[in-house]
Each structure stands twice: as C-alpha cells, then as structure tokens.
Design an enzyme around this catalytic site. Structure first.
Site, mmCIF file in Angstrom:
data_model
loop_
_atom_site.group_PDB
_atom_site.id
_atom_site.type_symbol
_atom_site.label_atom_id
_atom_site.label_comp_id
_atom_site.label_asym_id
_atom_site.label_seq_id
_atom_site.Cartn_x
_atom_site.Cartn_y
_atom_site.Cartn_z
ATOM 1 N N GLU A 365 0.842 -1.219 0.000
ATOM 2 C CA GLU A 365 0.000 0.000 0.000
ATOM 3 C C GLU A 365 0.869 1.257 0.000
ATOM 4 O OE1 GLU A 365 -2.508 -1.320 -0.710
ATOM 5 O OE2 GLU A 365 -3.461 -2.648 0.746
HETATM 6 C C1 LIG Z 1 2.530 -9.414 -0.064
HETATM 7 C C2 LIG Z 1 2.377 -8.272 -1.019
HETATM 8 C C3 LIG Z 1 1.105 -7.973 -1.504
HETATM 9 C C4 LIG Z 1 0.953 -6.954 -2.441
HETATM 10 N N1 LIG Z 1 -0.287 -6.705 -2.969
HETATM 11 C C5 LIG Z 1 -0.415 -5.831 -3.992
HETATM 12 C C6 LIG Z 1 -1.677 -5.668 -4.671
HETATM 13 O O1 LIG Z 1 -2.684 -6.266 -4.303
HETATM 14 N N2 LIG Z 1 -1.725 -4.816 -5.732
HETATM 15 C C7 LIG Z 1 -0.638 -4.123 -6.178
HETATM 16 O O2 LIG Z 1 -0.767 -3.392 -7.141
HETATM 17 N N3 LIG Z 1 0.561 -4.229 -5.536
HETATM 18 C C8 LIG Z 1 0.698 -5.080 -4.474
HETATM 19 N N4 LIG Z 1 1.920 -5.232 -3.852
HETATM 20 C C9 LIG Z 1 3.070 -4.473 -4.331
HETATM 21 C C10 LIG Z 1 3.463 -3.350 -3.406
HETATM 22 O O3 LIG Z 1 2.489 -2.356 -3.398
HETATM 23 C C11 LIG Z 1 4.851 -2.863 -3.823
HETATM 24 O O4 LIG Z 1 5.759 -3.845 -3.380
HETATM 25 C C12 LIG Z 1 5.213 -1.512 -3.266
HETATM 26 O O5 LIG Z 1 4.476 -0.507 -3.893
HETATM 27 C C13 LIG Z 1 6.700 -1.181 -3.400
HETATM 28 O O6 LIG Z 1 7.146 -1.374 -4.685
HETATM 29 P P1 LIG Z 1 8.474 -2.247 -4.960
HETATM 30 O O7 LIG Z 1 8.350 -3.486 -4.124
HETATM 31 O O8 LIG Z 1 8.613 -2.416 -6.426
HETATM 32 O O9 LIG Z 1 9.655 -1.430 -4.368
HETATM 33 P P2 LIG Z 1 10.509 -0.284 -5.114
HETATM 34 O O10 LIG Z 1 9.593 0.750 -5.652
HETATM 35 O O11 LIG Z 1 11.440 -0.945 -6.060
HETATM 36 O O12 LIG Z 1 11.307 0.331 -3.907
HETATM 37 C C14 LIG Z 1 12.465 -0.309 -3.332
HETATM 38 C C15 LIG Z 1 12.873 0.521 -2.112
HETATM 39 O O13 LIG Z 1 13.187 1.861 -2.511
HETATM 40 C C16 LIG Z 1 12.376 2.777 -1.788
HETATM 41 N N5 LIG Z 1 11.994 3.885 -2.669
HETATM 42 C C17 LIG Z 1 11.538 3.817 -3.928
HETATM 43 N N6 LIG Z 1 11.286 5.046 -4.417
HETATM 44 C C18 LIG Z 1 11.601 5.923 -3.434
HETATM 45 C C19 LIG Z 1 11.555 7.341 -3.305
HETATM 46 N N7 LIG Z 1 11.130 8.121 -4.309
HETATM 47 N N8 LIG Z 1 11.976 7.917 -2.138
HETATM 48 C C20 LIG Z 1 12.388 7.130 -1.094
HETATM 49 N N9 LIG Z 1 12.450 5.770 -1.167
HETATM 50 C C21 LIG Z 1 12.063 5.182 -2.301
HETATM 51 C C22 LIG Z 1 11.147 1.995 -1.376
HETATM 52 O O14 LIG Z 1 10.506 2.562 -0.259
HETATM 53 C C23 LIG Z 1 11.756 0.640 -1.082
HETATM 54 O O15 LIG Z 1 12.321 0.635 0.200
HETATM 55 C C24 LIG Z 1 2.085 -6.208 -2.876
HETATM 56 C C25 LIG Z 1 3.349 -6.481 -2.335
HETATM 57 C C26 LIG Z 1 3.506 -7.499 -1.418
HETATM 58 C C27 LIG Z 1 4.876 -7.779 -0.871
#
Ligand SMILES: Cc1cc2nc3c(=O)[nH]c(=O)nc-3n(C[C@H](O)[C@H](O)[C@H](O)COP(=O)(O)OP(=O)(O)OC[C@H]3O[C@@H](n4cnc5c(N)ncnc54)[C@H](O)[C@@H]3O)c2cc1C
Length: 382
Positions: A365
């Site tokens: 989220e």
């Molecule tokens: C169990 C689970 C259920 C999920 N369910 C859904 C779902 O139902 N629908 C859906 O659409 N998604 C879902 N997700 C996806 C989830 O919303 C994403 O994992 C989340 O938005 C983060 O994206 P990412 O994992 O690609 O991390 P990234 O965007 O690759 O980020 C990696 C790290 O960098 C940090 N970061 C990135 N950009 C910035 C910035 N500008 N400033 C500071 N820090 C930054 C992040 O905080 C993180 O620590 C789910 C994920 C999990 C693990």
C-alpha cells in the site's frame, strides 16, 4: 465535542468480529500459515461472506453490509488479532476503486460478484508491475482503444488475490508519453480470453492472503468497463491508497500488535517462574511502551477513518497513520518475542508469525518511505 464511546451498531460489529476471530480464525490461522490446511482457506472465506465480513464497505443497496470506514477499521482490528492476512482479505481492498469511481451500472454489475453470500468472489487491485512499484507512474501495461473496445497487454506482479479474484481492477496506460496522465483503470472479469494467472509468490508471511502474477495478452474488454475517464487512473489509485493505508495497514497493524502484546502478557503472567521476571522494571516498562503505542496508533486509525467518513481531506493523516502504525506493529511484535524469549522463537508459538506478518505492512500500500514522502509533502504544502 469528542466522544470515544462506540455506537450500538459499532459495538455489535466489534463483538461479532471478536467472536468470529475466536471461533473461526484463531483455530486455523497458524495452520494456514504453515501451509498445513490450505483446503480450509476457501471455506473460511465463505464463512466471512455469510457473516457480511467480505463486503463491509459496500452499501446495503448493492448487497453489502454498508459500514462506514470507522466501523470497518474497528472490525478489521478484531480480525487481525486472529490473522493479518485474513483481516486484509476482509477489507475488500480491491473493490475500493469501484466504490470510488464506478458508475451506477458498473456497481450493480460488479459488486454483485463479491456480495453474493452463497458464492463469494474476491477482487484484485492490479497496479504493481515488475518495473513499476513505488513509481506507479511507470506502469507499462498498455490499453489500446479499438472501436468500442480496449485491448490490454502487460504483466502485473505481487497482486493480492491474484489467483482467486473474479474481478481485477487493472491500471494500464493509454499513452505512455503522457506519464501518469495516461494511466487509466479498467474492470476486468477473470473469465475474459487472454487473462492468465501466473505463479504464486512464496512469501515470508501473510500466507492466508495469496499473492501472484497476472498476465494480460490481448485481453479485449468493452468500453463500458473503463473506470473513470482516460487518464484518471493514477488519481483513482491514489484515492484508493488513502483508504487502504488506514484500513489495510493501520487497523491490521493495530490488530497484529494487540495479538503480540496479549501473547507476551499472557506468557509473563501465566507461569510462576516468569512472573517474578515480569515484575522487573525492564520488562514491565516494555509492556507499558507496547500498550501506549498500540493505543496511540488506534487513535490515529480512528481519526483518519472519521476524517474520510466526513469527506475531510485525509491524505496526510492517512499516510502518517500508515507508517506509524506499521512501524509500531513490527516493533511491538519484535518486543513481544524478546520478552517471551526462546519459546517465542519456536514456530508453534504465535509471536514469530506476528513479526513476519507485520513486516509486510511497511512494504505494501505504498512503502513507508513513500508514505513519509506523501505526508511530508502534505505538511510542507500547508
Ligand atoms: C505481499 C504483497 C502484496 C501486495 N499486494 C499488492 C496488490 O494487491 N496490488 C498491487 O498493485 N501491488 C501489491 N503489492 C506491491 C506493493 O504495493 C509494492 O511492493 C510496493 O508498492 C513497493 O514497490 P516495490 O516493491 O517495487 O519497491 P521499489 O519501488 O522498487 O522500492 C524499493 C525501495 O526503494 C524505496 N523507494 C523507492 N522510491 C523511493 C523514493 N522516491 N523515495 C524514497 N524511497 C524510495 C522503497 O521505499 C523501497 O524501500 C504487494 C506487495 C507485497 C509484498
């Protein structure tokens, strides 16, 4: 005037959820977590539907329970004491886009899918892609307008209910050059040609909530399935996250933390040999800190929920609640393990599960860094 007394209706729902947790969720939660009784997972979802716990936020006129966001948060906290993933499923997170942006016809047609008490259907919110997580504007799933249809192509990953949903809200771009202003939301039923569900993620926790890949290959859907106007998808997604940050993260976090606190307290006050240890200040102060942060987080959840129910601008408050309550949940679960000691490290003791489940709340989220970013922008813009 501030009144913390719950209404009769809220008390009834709280009681109902507490009973459901004790009777139905707690006996199965750790087994589902260990993958021992996956076959019980779906019947449990069915029982939630029968009790109106899967359609809480949907108005009664569409067959839902018609709860406001505050009452939902109260119920979700109770369910999360039993299991975070089950509580998350109950938030009906994936139907929020339809509630926020759907037309009357769309609501009538698609809400019936999940409000059916005999044959419940889950929904999914499909935004994330392999190269578009925090940067949701980088979505590369495409939607090509052809006659009276859209043709969708792309891959979504980490989608909750990815393998179970009967309805997907898919975020795709109608024009990549427009960035976030090209992103558009579509309602995609699971039985359309070209939609396939890929592998399920083998996760650290939240095992009662399935997470998987969804692939769209030349999926054709009628124009009437577009949610909102072309280019409004990003705005819809952000509005949806405002609600989910409070209910699916904040309230779930308070429930998990409460479960961890209660488990630690029970342990420390049950066994005579540890009771003396519990009296030591180093331990009892930890208990006080744990309870204080649970109470503070609950107040934030209630305030954010109340603001949304009263149509007040809640973007900043909801982001503050998200990172505060989820950081709190992990910290309290971890402290609970520390207080209980070696038993807590055993898999048949619930505390290690609470730590694994709570960790997710900092990631989904919108990660906690992103939530801090949204909140700080709100603070600085006045
Ligand atoms: C169990 C689970 C259920 C999920 N369910 C859904 C779902 O139902 N629908 C859906 O659409 N998604 C879902 N997700 C996806 C989830 O919303 C994403 O994992 C989340 O938005 C983060 O994206 P990412 O994992 O690609 O991390 P990234 O965007 O690759 O980020 C990696 C790290 O960098 C940090 N970061 C990135 N950009 C910035 C910035 N500008 N400033 C500071 N820090 C930054 C992040 O905080 C993180 O620590 C789910 C994920 C999990 C693990």
């Amino acid at each position: 005037m501030i009144d913390f007394e719950l209404s009769q209706e809220q008390q009834q729902w709280q009681r109902k959820a507490r009973e459901f947790t004790e009777k139905e969720i707690k006996p199965l939660s750790w087994k589902i977590d260990k993958g021992l009784t996956q076959e019980y997972h779906w019947p449990l979802i069915g029982k939630m539907a029968e009790q109106g716990l899967l359609s809480m936020g949907i108005p009664e006129e569409y067959g839902g329970s018609g709860l406001d966001i505050l009452t939902m948060s109260i119920v979700v906290e109770e369910l999360a004491v039993g299991d975070g993933g089950i509580a998350f499923t109950a938030t009906g997170n994936s139907l929020v886009p339809l509630m926020i942006a759907g037309t009357e016809d769309q609501k009538k047609e698609f809400l019936a899918l999940t409000c059916n008490k005999k044959r419940p259907g889950l929904a999914a919110f499909a935004l994330t892609e392999p190269h578009a997580g925090s940067d949701a504007g980088a979505v590369s799933t495409t939607a090509r307008h052809e006659g009276h249809e859209y043709v969708l192509n792309g891959e979504k990953c980490f989608i909750s209910n990815g393998d179970l949903a009967r309805l997907y809200t898919v975020f795709a771009t109608v024009d990549k050059t427009k960035g976030i202003r090209g992103i558009t939301a579509f309602l995609v039923p699971d039985d359309v040609k070209g939609l396939s569900r890929g592998k399920l993620e083998d996760k650290m926790g939240f095992h009662s909530s399935h997470t998987g890949v969804v692939v769209l290959s030349d999926v054709r859907i009628p124009e009437e399935n577009r949610l909102g106007q072309e280019g409004e998808g990003f705005k819809i997604a952000m509005k949806v996250l405002e609600v989910l940050r409070v209910v699916s993260c904040g309230a779930v976090g308070v429930g998990i933390a409460r479960a961890a606190y209660e488990a630690a307290l029970r342990f420390l006050t049950t066994y005579s040999n540890v009771r003396a240890v519990a009296g030591q200040q180093a331990i009892s102060f930890d208990l006080a800190d744990m309870l204080a942060s649970i109470e503070a987080s609950r107040l934030m959840v209630w305030k954010s929920s109340w603001m949304m129910d009263n149509n007040l601008s809640a973007g900043t408050m909801s982001s503050l609640t998200k990172f505060y309550a989820s950081d709190m949940a992990l910290e309290v679960a971890n402290k609970g393990m520390q207080l209980v000691g070696h038993y807590a490290y055993r898999e048949d003791y619930p505390l290690e599960k609470y730590v694994r489940d709570a960790k997710l709340l900092q990631i989904y989220e919108g990660t906690n860094q992103i939530s801090r970013m949204v909140a700080s922008r709100g603070i600085l813009s006045g």
